[in-house]
Write an enzyme that holds these catalytic residues in place. Structure first.
Site, mmCIF file in Angstrom:
data_model
loop_
_atom_site.group_PDB
_atom_site.id
_atom_site.type_symbol
_atom_site.label_atom_id
_atom_site.label_comp_id
_atom_site.label_asym_id
_atom_site.label_seq_id
_atom_site.Cartn_x
_atom_site.Cartn_y
_atom_site.Cartn_z
ATOM 1 N N CYS A 1 0.855 -1.042 0.030
ATOM 2 C CA CYS A 1 0.021 -0.096 -0.107
ATOM 3 C C CYS A 1 0.946 1.257 -0.028
ATOM 4 C CB CYS A 1 -0.831 0.003 1.243
ATOM 5 S SG CYS A 1 -0.197 0.239 2.778
ATOM 6 N N CYS B 1 3.659 1.805 2.419
ATOM 7 C CA CYS B 1 5.001 1.103 2.150
ATOM 8 C C CYS B 1 5.970 2.221 1.398
ATOM 9 C CB CYS B 1 4.857 -0.221 1.364
ATOM 10 S SG CYS B 1 4.072 -1.440 2.351
ATOM 11 N N ASP C 1 -3.604 10.526 -28.214
ATOM 12 C CA ASP C 1 -2.808 10.154 -29.465
ATOM 13 C C ASP C 1 -3.708 10.240 -30.721
ATOM 14 O OD1 ASP C 1 -0.539 9.102 -31.188
ATOM 15 O OD2 ASP C 1 -1.842 7.277 -31.117
ATOM 16 N N ASP D 1 -2.215 3.774 -28.180
ATOM 17 C CA ASP D 1 -2.309 2.451 -28.581
ATOM 18 C C ASP D 1 -1.019 1.897 -29.100
ATOM 19 O OD1 ASP D 1 -2.373 3.870 -30.990
ATOM 20 O OD2 ASP D 1 -3.292 2.055 -31.952
ATOM 21 N N ASP E 1 3.689 5.542 -27.740
ATOM 22 C CA ASP E 1 2.947 6.092 -26.871
ATOM 23 C C ASP E 1 3.194 5.467 -25.447
ATOM 24 O OD1 ASP E 1 1.234 7.421 -28.679
ATOM 25 O OD2 ASP E 1 0.043 5.621 -28.938
#
Length: 758
Positions: free
Chosen positions: A15, A18, A430, A628, A632
């Protein structure tokens, strides 16, 4: 004095507490200049003075805190993750078994023997053994983390858990040896239960964070293992790519991946560079042009001079960009952890004050110190202070939101996405494959001396033998319109320009306007049409029959059907849409204008995309990035929320926090709305859980709260959180879908829009 950077993949983080503990530990270490911790990707980037610290000392800080440093080799790292999962499962089975036995003993004592206090010495000793076995066996690693945190003055969830566990153990021992009225079994049971719960929560977190795919490795696999090196005498030998040096010459045949970054010194060809630029239309390459390793040589043979190898090669740079972006991505402190940041020291303080009050206060009104009541009060505060419901509030809301998202074809891979999305004010999109379909298609046909169908039929017949993507677009358009065409009588591909063919006895040319002019074709009457089509970002091919221009074909990347509606929804939500692309400015502006985007970043390289995202973040904006392609991936990782189109590349999907199944762009705003709703549920859950804990701790200070009632309060708080998270979902018939949580899927599943639950 020199500054050294070390990046580690860290095991054992569960979490944001930490991450905060690691940051605090390094901030208190002399010689450390800066540290960035990415909980989502379990990575730590440390900048330190190598005159004051060694690499071993830097690593020892992590190890002392109870975390593991995974191997830098990705294959070995995956094996280590699987080992961690196996160890976590073993701990959970042991602790869970102890909890089941304790529940059975308590049930027998309360329901059968009708007793709340100790029923027998044997039962007390059995629960003592189970408590010690759970705390110092399965839960031993938690104590190491708690001790190392306390040693550095860090109060976190491990410290609070151990305070509660030892409170239960100490209370049970007092009941066993000092105060017969103490509920010995119940106190020992608390030690077992809260340790087991913590082991369960960490194991669940480990499952969520373990990645079975090796996406970065698959990125590097795009580069061939071998290359054809051409010697000075013209001899060709096949050598490993790692043996190539700058200045070597390599030959690449049609259909092969280009093995290295380089410059063309001989030959002409079209090259698919979508691996780098994301653009669907191949680039024409000739002498002096640069090519990128991993791209695909399509039509001609090329002789390439190597210009970059090893870590300087494009694909390696992308992989490094992704890993650095992961490590330096701003950490998100979950709302629950922000509450716990103050809740932990508050509970410890209240427990101590409660004990002091019952020991000292009675003296003020003439009584004697009530040590037993003070001890009971302090222990009850610590037991009730363990935030079971608080710990469950966020994951339960995420499970609900994740299930709803999965029903809409959205895979929410990161809990941060739920928390951050409501604050996002810029969404960067994009162009190719995100706003547009990602494949060239005929957008417009202009006819000069024939019907449109005749122009398409002539062009399709001439291009029938061509392997160029633009030829495929023309053939697809002819097929969709039912236009009949045949094979050419003669065919010649003119690399980089077009085709020359004989169709039904007529000489036909299809290609670039500039090439047609060089061939003597008069284009004076269609200059305006050519400029208009090019102004829309289309690639123009002229169709010439027997020396006369009969038509123009505009080919471009079609805009997705829901793109303009999605942009409108962004604006309605107060979000600024931004388009970013490696394509030229003219094409980018044409697409942006059509969908209603005002801000455009064009001619942007992959590393520059990440920089642009960083600039927006530095300006104080919360940024989501939608993409995609491989190009990117660094930007997706850098953004506060990375959103990948599920039909895209593996590396883009692996770099993202959210995956949209299929290629529907509207899922971006669907995810935004679901994330906003889930975060609202999280806040409601935390309010409910904190109310139970707060009231329980206040009541515990009286010293009158029995452990059975304390555990009952914990059950009621968890039940309330469960009801708030899922009641409406069951009533609406949505059901509970936990597909997102385990993220166990194959590559084909992602592409088909199916996320497989484990």
């Amino acid at each position: 004095m020199g500054t050294t950077h070390e990046q580690f993949n860290v095991g054992g983080m569960s979490c944001s507490f930490c991450a905060e503990s690691i940051e605090k530990a390094y901030s208190r270490t002399d010689g450390v200049k800066d540290v960035d911790v990415s909980l989502a990707h379990e990575e730590v980037l440390v900048q330190y003075d190598d005159d004051l610290l060694s690499e071993i000392e830097v690593k020892d800080t992590l190890r002392d805190l109870g975390y593991t440093i995974r191997d830098s080799d990705k294959a070995k790292r995956y094996e280590q993750q699987q080992t961690e999962l196996a160890d976590g499962k073993r701990r959970l089975l042991l602790a869970g078994s102890a909890s089941i036995v304790v529940v059975a003993l308590m049930g027998w004592m309360i329901l059968v023997m009708k007793r709340f206090e100790s029923a027998s010495l044997t039962m007390d000793l059995v629960t003592l053994v189970l408590a010690l076995g759970t705390m110092f066996g399965s839960g031993r690693y938690i104590k190491q983390k708690a001790f190392q945190s306390l040693r550095r003055g860090i109060f976190n969830q491990h410290v609070l858990l151990e305070a509660g566990a030892f409170a239960g153990l100490f209370g049970g021992l007092l009941g066993l040896f000092v105060f017969p009225s103490f509920p010995t079994v119940h106190f020992f049971a608390v030690s077992v239960f809260i340790t087991t719960y913590h082991i369960l929560s960490e194991y669940t977190s480990l499952i969520v964070r373990t990645r079975t795919s090796q996406a970065v490795q698959r990125l590097l696999d795009l580069q061939p293992d071998t290359a054809r090196r051409v010697g000075e005498d013209g001899d060709v030998e096949e050598v490993p790519v790692d043996d190539l040096y700058v200045g070597d010459n390599v030959r690449v045949k049609p259909g092969e991946n280009i093995p290295v970054d380089g410059t063309v010194i001989e030959g002409k060809s079209t090259v698919d560079e979508s691996v780098a630029t994301g653009e669907s239309i191949p680039e024409e390459k000739a002498d002096g042009d640069e090519v990128i390793g991993g791209s695909v040589n399509e039509t001609g043979t090329l002789l390439i001079e190597v210009t970059a190898t090893g870590e300087d090669a494009f694909l390696n740079q992308i992989a490094r960009e992704i890993e650095e972006a992961r490590a330096m991505k701003p950490g998100i402190i979950q709302l629950a952890d922000r509450v716990l940041k103050y809740f932990v020291p508050a509970v410890l303080t209240i427990a101590a004050l409660s004990f002091l009050f019952w020991v000292v206060a009675p003296l003020a009104w003439g009584g004697g110190p009530k040590v037993q009541r003070g001890v009971f009060a302090a222990l009850a505060v610590l037991v009730l202070g363990y935030p079971c419901a608080l710990g469950m509030a966020t994951p339960l809301a995420l499970i609900r939101g994740g299930g709803k998202a999965a029903n809409h074809g959205i895979l929410m891979r990161s809990g941060d996405a739920f928390q951050i999305f409501p604050d996002v004010n810029h969404i960067v999109l994009d162009k190719t494959g995100t706003i547009t379909v990602g494949e060239p298609a005929v957008s417009e046909v202009i006819v000069f001396d024939a019907e449109e169908s005749n122009v398409l039929a002539t062009a399709a017949s001439a291009e029938a033998f061509s392997e160029h993507p633009l030829a495929d677009a023309i053939l697809d358009a002819a097929d969709e319109q039912g236009v009949e065409y045949g094979d050419p009588d003669a065919f010649d591909s003119v690399t980089g320009n077009g085709v020359r063919a004989t169709v039904n006895g007529d000489a036909v040319l299809v290609g670039k306007p500039g090439w047609l002019s060089d061939e003597g074709v008069d284009l004076s009457n269609c200059r305006d049409d050519i400029e208009r089509l090019q102004g829309r970002g289309l690639t123009v091919s002229g169709v010439v029959r027997d020396g006369d221009l009969i038509g123009l074909i505009g080919i471009g990347d079609e805009i997705k059907a829901d793109a303009d509606e999605t942009v409108r929804r962004m604006r309605d939500a107060g979000i600024t849409p931004v388009m970013i692309t490696g394509d030229n400015e003219r094409t980018a502006n044409a697409v942006a204008e059509e969908v209603g985007i005002d801000r455009v970043m064009a001619d942007v390289l992959p590393d520059e995309k990440r920089e642009e995202i960083g600039c927006l973040q530095e300006a104080g904006h919360r940024v989501a990035m939608v993409g995609d392609g491989i190009n990117d991936a660094p930007a997706l990782t850098q953004a506060d929320i990375g959103i990948a189109i599920g039909a895209g590349t593996d590396i883009a999907i692996e770099s993202a926090d959210i995956v949209l199944m299929g290629d529907r762009l509207g899922g971006v705003m669907d995810a935004y709305e679901i994330g906003t709703e889930s975060y609202r549920k999280t806040r409601q859950n935390l309010t409910t859980a904190f109310a139970f804990n707060g009231i329980g701790v206040a009541a515990a200070t009286t010293g009158l709260v029995h452990p059975v009632f304390a555990m009952l309060a914990m059950v009621l708080s968890v039940s309330a959180v469960l009801a708030n998270s899922f009641a409406g979902q069951f009533l609406s018939g949505e059901g509970v879908n936990t597909e997102f949580a385990l993220d166990k899927r194959t590559d084909d599943d992602v592409r088909d829009g199916r996320a497989m639950a484990d």
